[in-house]
Design an enzyme around this catalytic site. Sequence first.
Site, PDB file in Angstrom:
ATOM      1  CE1 TYR A   1      38.567  38.378  36.727  1.00 38.18           C
ATOM      2  CE2 TYR A   1      40.293  36.711  36.774  1.00 38.18           C
ATOM      3  CZ  TYR A   1      39.251  37.381  37.390  1.00 38.18           C
ATOM      4  OH  TYR A   1      38.897  37.050  38.674  1.00 38.18           O
TER       5      TYR A   1
ATOM      6  CG  HIS B   1      40.118  45.676  35.657  1.00 39.55           C
ATOM      7  ND1 HIS B   1      40.364  47.031  35.749  1.00 39.55           N
ATOM      8  CD2 HIS B   1      40.318  45.206  36.921  1.00 39.55           C
ATOM      9  CE1 HIS B   1      40.691  47.353  36.986  1.00 39.55           C
ATOM     10  NE2 HIS B   1      40.680  46.262  37.719  1.00 39.55           N
TER      11      HIS B   1
ATOM     12  CE1 TYR C   1      43.381  36.611  38.932  1.00 37.87           C
ATOM     13  CE2 TYR C   1      45.165  35.696  40.256  1.00 37.87           C
ATOM     14  CZ  TYR C   1      44.090  35.517  39.396  1.00 37.87           C
ATOM     15  OH  TYR C   1      43.740  34.256  39.000  1.00 37.87           O
TER      16      TYR C   1
ATOM     17  CG  ASN D   1      43.048  44.775  43.403  1.00 38.75           C
ATOM     18  OD1 ASN D   1      42.829  45.448  42.403  1.00 38.75           O
ATOM     19  ND2 ASN D   1      42.087  44.337  44.180  1.00 38.75           N
TER      20      ASN D   1
ATOM     21  CG  ASN E   1      42.020  48.885  43.808  1.00 36.95           C
ATOM     22  OD1 ASN E   1      42.127  49.892  44.494  1.00 36.95           O
ATOM     23  ND2 ASN E   1      40.928  48.147  43.815  1.00 36.95           N
TER      24      ASN E   1
END
Length: 186
Positions: A14, A19, A64, A66, A112
């Site tokens: 990532y 994000h 993560y 969320n 989220n």
Amino acid sequence: MKWIVGLGNPGTTYQGTRHNIGFMAVDAFAKRHGINITQSKCKALIGEGNVAGTKVVLIKPMTYMNLSGESVRGFMDYYKADLADMIVVYDDLDTECGRIRLRYQGSAGGHNGIKSIIAHTGTQVFNRVRMGISRPQPGMNIADYVLANFPRSEGDQVKAMIEDTCDSLEFALKNPFDQTMAKFNR
């Protein structure tokens, strides 16, 4: 003590994605002030330092995106940290790439990570720096878009946005957040 939470997803998969702009900004702030974010605590990587006479804790949740609220709640409980001293830095689809928008309350707006923080703190009232990543082209899957790397064509905008974010965080450490919003919301 002030605490700055950068939102993102852990792991090399990532790195550099839209994000993860919250992680990138916190890393840049850490580099600017010689803070090492290496301590593993509260389901996060944490770094502590002193900026302009203020104790600062930098936090990168490793849960993560969320589940970011788990780290925030864990930090609050462990350190008896005041939510009024927190600033969350994260990506925002509704802000043009290269721009930042600051606010001190509001809904998650579909994000989220922010939904998780609201759920774990029981409030929508906390300081935020939203970093613009723009919306994808019509028909493009939003999850694919936010988990993609920034294109090279946006490189200069992203670098400038990270610098603006670091500047806003420095200002917020010494000034009330409403003054920070007035100065950096353009």
